[in-house]
Design an enzyme around this catalytic site. Structure first.
Site, PDB file in Angstrom:
ATOM      1  N   HIS A 102       0.742  -1.205   0.258  1.00 11.64           N
ATOM      2  CA  HIS A 102       0.163   0.155   0.145  1.00 11.64           C
ATOM      3  C   HIS A 102       0.886   1.426   0.263  1.00 11.64           C
ATOM      4  O   HIS A 102       1.892   1.697   1.324  1.00 11.64           O
ATOM      5  CB  HIS A 102      -1.155  -0.202   1.096  1.00 11.64           C
ATOM      6  N   HIS A 141       1.520   5.016  -2.509  1.00 12.59           N
ATOM      7  CA  HIS A 141       0.889   5.781  -3.185  1.00 12.59           C
ATOM      8  C   HIS A 141       1.914   6.438  -4.112  1.00 12.59           C
ATOM      9  O   HIS A 141       2.905   7.005  -3.205  1.00 12.59           O
ATOM     10  CB  HIS A 141       0.340   6.930  -2.642  1.00 12.59           C
ATOM     11  N   ASP A 196       1.463   9.110  -5.848  1.00 10.29           N
ATOM     12  CA  ASP A 196       1.667  11.023  -5.760  1.00 10.29           C
ATOM     13  C   ASP A 196       2.217  11.254  -4.176  1.00 10.29           C
ATOM     14  O   ASP A 196       2.462  12.791  -3.779  1.00 10.29           O
ATOM     15  CB  ASP A 196       0.415  11.403  -6.173  1.00 10.29           C
ATOM     16  N   HIS A 254     -10.079   1.264  -0.207  1.00 11.16           N
ATOM     17  CA  HIS A 254      -9.792   1.814   1.267  1.00 11.16           C
ATOM     18  C   HIS A 254     -11.101   1.645   1.718  1.00 11.16           C
ATOM     19  O   HIS A 254     -12.054   2.003   1.265  1.00 11.16           O
ATOM     20  CB  HIS A 254      -9.417   3.626   0.839  1.00 11.16           C
ATOM     21  N   GLU A 262     -10.651   3.719   7.400  1.00 13.78           N
ATOM     22  CA  GLU A 262      -9.867   4.650   7.508  1.00 13.78           C
ATOM     23  C   GLU A 262     -10.294   5.325   8.174  1.00 13.78           C
ATOM     24  O   GLU A 262     -11.149   5.530   9.569  1.00 13.78           O
ATOM     25  CB  GLU A 262      -8.752   4.797   6.517  1.00 13.78           C
TER      26      GLU A 262
HETATM   27 ZN    ZN Z   1      -4.027   4.807   1.056  1.00 14.00          ZN
END
Ligand code: ZN
Length: 343
Positions: free
Chosen positions: A18, A20, A22, A201, A204
């Protein structure tokens, strides 16, 4: 923690599922991209403070605002290829042997790139990183929660045409509290029909019911984060009985206040309950983290042992979306290298 222990953690073969793209761009890369693209950087700012969260972050929305700054420099094929390559480089420096980097192609189409172009350039950067560093790198393509069905449909269709060509799965990300998973049933029905594995996702910035919805209605084979199932018996039971791995990102979860403190972090409870937990970084730059640091924090604050860390790394290999022809080799490599280090 003494340096020897940190070095030992750094040497362990690791996995990051996991991560990202960016959220993991190096500040010096943004400086160079801004120069190449003729885009001025705000003169008054300390660049890192624009890219990284500070201690008084109060929620996920605030955390996500850091991405807007970076995205304006990631609108060319060259920039995407570079940051994909550099994410492999950063993972290799921390002893990762396998990563799944994720990104939302639609966020890179503001200056003329197509969704397809974005997917191809990220693939090329990850491949160059693989060749250079020997880290196996795959991509997860993200649909954004606030986007329309039509825009997400274009993303899913393009992801499907690159499935097995660098792309291993699709995801749903963005503002969980504002856009719950039930809004996206039909888009993930399409994903499943096209044969794409799904991670979502959930749990969270939203409740445990989002995790239940993601598994039962969206067909999630893994859950991004999922920390909110702690104490919710039905959700914990579902995650355990379906053997749905959780992609936990401890430092990010503490920063976004998904959990209130390190002491409250539920990882040990999840492991004891029989849940397949994995540990990941989420965003190297926004969170100021590395996979090694995640394990350091868990050892220091959450009562984990080195044995638990071996288990978490093995879980990562088993939970990976890597193609079947390579996955058993990855699991064997992880097992052998961990055993060599006494785990
Ligand atoms: Zn994430």
């Amino acid at each position: 923690m003494d340096d020897k222990r940190v070095e030992q953690l750094k040497r362990l073969p690791k996995i990051d599922l996991h991560l990202h793209l960016d959220g993991s761009v190096k500040p010096e890369t943004i400086r160079e991209l801004a120069h190449q693209q003729g885009k001025p950087l705000p003169a008054d700012s300390h660049l890192l403070s624009r890219m990284q969260i500070d201690e008084d972050c109060t929620n996920l929305r605030e955390y996500l605002s850091k991405f807007d700054f970076v995205l304006r420099f990631l609108q060319t094929g060259e920039a995407l290829e570079r940051v994909a390559f550099e994410v492999v480089e950063q993972a290799a420096n921390q002893g990762c042997i396998y990563i799944e980097a994720r990104y939302a192609p639609i966020l890179h189409t503001l200056e003329g790139l197509s969704v397809e172009d974005a997917i191809r350039h990220v693939r090329d950067g990850l491949r160059r990183g693989e060749r250079q560093y020997g880290v196996i790198a795959r991509a997860i393509v993200i649909c954004m929660r606030h986007d329309s069905y039509e825009r997400n449909e274009a993303v899913i269709t393009a992801a499907a045409s690159h499935y097995g060509d660098g792309v291993v799965a699709v995801d749903l990300a963005g503002d969980e509290a504002g856009f719950p998973p039930q809004l996206h049933r039909s888009i993930f029905e399409l994903a499943r029909r096209l044969g794409l594995p799904v991670t979502i996702h959930a749990g969270e910035a939203g409740g445990a019911e989002n995790v239940i919805e993601a598994i039962t209605s969206l067909g999630a084979a893994r859950i991004g984060h999922g920390v909110q199932i702690d104490g919710h018996h039905e959700a914990m039971e579902l995650v355990r009985s379906t053997r749905t791995p959780l992609e936990l990102c401890p430092i990010s979860n503490v920063q976004t206040k998904a959990v209130n403190s390190w002491e409250a972090y539920p990882l040990k409870r999840f492991l004891d309950f029989g849940i397949t937990a994995t540990v990941n970084t989420d965003n190297l730059t926004v969170s100021g983290t590395s996979i090694t640091l995640e394990y350091v924090m868990l050892l220091q604050h959450c009562g984990l042992t080195l044995g638990d860390i071996g288990k978490l790394i093995r879980n990562g290999a088993e939970a990976s979306f890597l193609e079947e022809s390579l996955k058993s080799g990855l699991i064997d490599t992880i097992n052998r290298q961990l055993a060599e280090q006494g785990l």
